[in-house]
Enzyme design. Sequence first.
Site, PDB file in Angstrom:
ATOM      1  CB  CYS A 197      -0.874  -0.036   1.249  1.00 39.91           C
ATOM      2  SG  CYS A 197      -1.584   1.530   1.720  1.00 39.91           S
ATOM      3  CD  GLU A 198      -0.024   5.504  -3.926  1.00 42.01           C
ATOM      4  OE1 GLU A 198      -0.846   6.411  -4.037  1.00 42.01           O
ATOM      5  OE2 GLU A 198       0.725   5.171  -4.860  1.00 42.01           O
ATOM      6  CG  HIS A 199      -2.361   5.598   0.988  1.00 36.66           C
ATOM      7  ND1 HIS A 199      -3.427   4.895   0.478  1.00 36.66           N
ATOM      8  CD2 HIS A 199      -2.169   6.644   0.159  1.00 36.66           C
ATOM      9  CE1 HIS A 199      -3.871   5.506  -0.603  1.00 36.66           C
ATOM     10  NE2 HIS A 199      -3.127   6.556  -0.827  1.00 36.66           N
ATOM     11  CG  HIS A 200      -0.732   3.136   6.013  1.00 39.19           C
ATOM     12  ND1 HIS A 200      -1.915   3.100   5.295  1.00 39.19           N
ATOM     13  CD2 HIS A 200      -0.907   4.068   6.975  1.00 39.19           C
ATOM     14  CE1 HIS A 200      -2.761   3.970   5.816  1.00 39.19           C
ATOM     15  NE2 HIS A 200      -2.180   4.575   6.827  1.00 39.19           N
ATOM     16  CD  GLN A 236      -7.963  -4.417  -4.244  1.00 34.95           C
ATOM     17  OE1 GLN A 236      -7.606  -4.480  -3.071  1.00 34.95           O
ATOM     18  NE2 GLN A 236      -9.025  -5.048  -4.681  1.00 34.95           N
ATOM     19  CG  HIS A 259      -5.819  -3.404   1.261  1.00 33.81           C
ATOM     20  ND1 HIS A 259      -5.040  -2.647   0.428  1.00 33.81           N
ATOM     21  CD2 HIS A 259      -6.749  -4.003   0.481  1.00 33.81           C
ATOM     22  CE1 HIS A 259      -5.496  -2.767  -0.816  1.00 33.81           C
ATOM     23  NE2 HIS A 259      -6.532  -3.589  -0.805  1.00 33.81           N
ATOM     24  CB  CYS A 291      -2.920  -0.136   5.594  1.00 38.72           C
ATOM     25  SG  CYS A 291      -3.983  -0.218   4.144  1.00 38.72           S
TER      26      CYS A 291
END
Length: 191
Positions: free
Chosen positions: A79-82, A120, A148, A150
């Site tokens: 995941c690019e956020h976490h 995703q 996910h 996250c």
Amino acid sequence: MKHQHPRRDPVAAEHAAAAFLTALGMDLDTDGLAATPARMARAYAELLTPREFQLTTFDNDEGYDELVLARAVPIRSVCEHHLLPFTGVAHVGYLPGDRILGLSKLARVVELFAHGPQVQERLTKQVADWLATHLHPRGVGVVIEAEHLCMTLRGVQAVGATTITSTLLGTLRDDARSRAEFFTLAGIGPR
């Protein structure tokens, strides 16, 4: 298939991992954690680097015009956020045009785009768009089901929740019967 790899610096990654863990209060002088920064740097390098592959297509000499579908292709991404992993399966299908694809390449295309920081929704669309561009089929369908970390390990902690995304192109988007066949063969629908 050649994919542009950014310049890697494993030593700097190991030092950064050590600084990160130390900043979180971990004692890297213990036996269990001493080699963790190096292992962490190698693990993320592996998660973020796709393998090269050769695109293999063949003339559709027999004029095959029915759905070709690879079900439950394993995916793992970050995941690019976490920068936490998400894992699941992709169902990838296409309605052939003049060319057919070597079957293992459906899984390779998924892997190509799954490596690297992702969301995703983008991953689903990238796989479909790549197949449409390189294969020129009459239709493409991609469904991804993933869990996910996250979402399950932090924040809402929705353990067991999965996210489903889909991209349909061409005949699989425009023709209700073809779309229904794709979803049925992919195992997506009322349960």
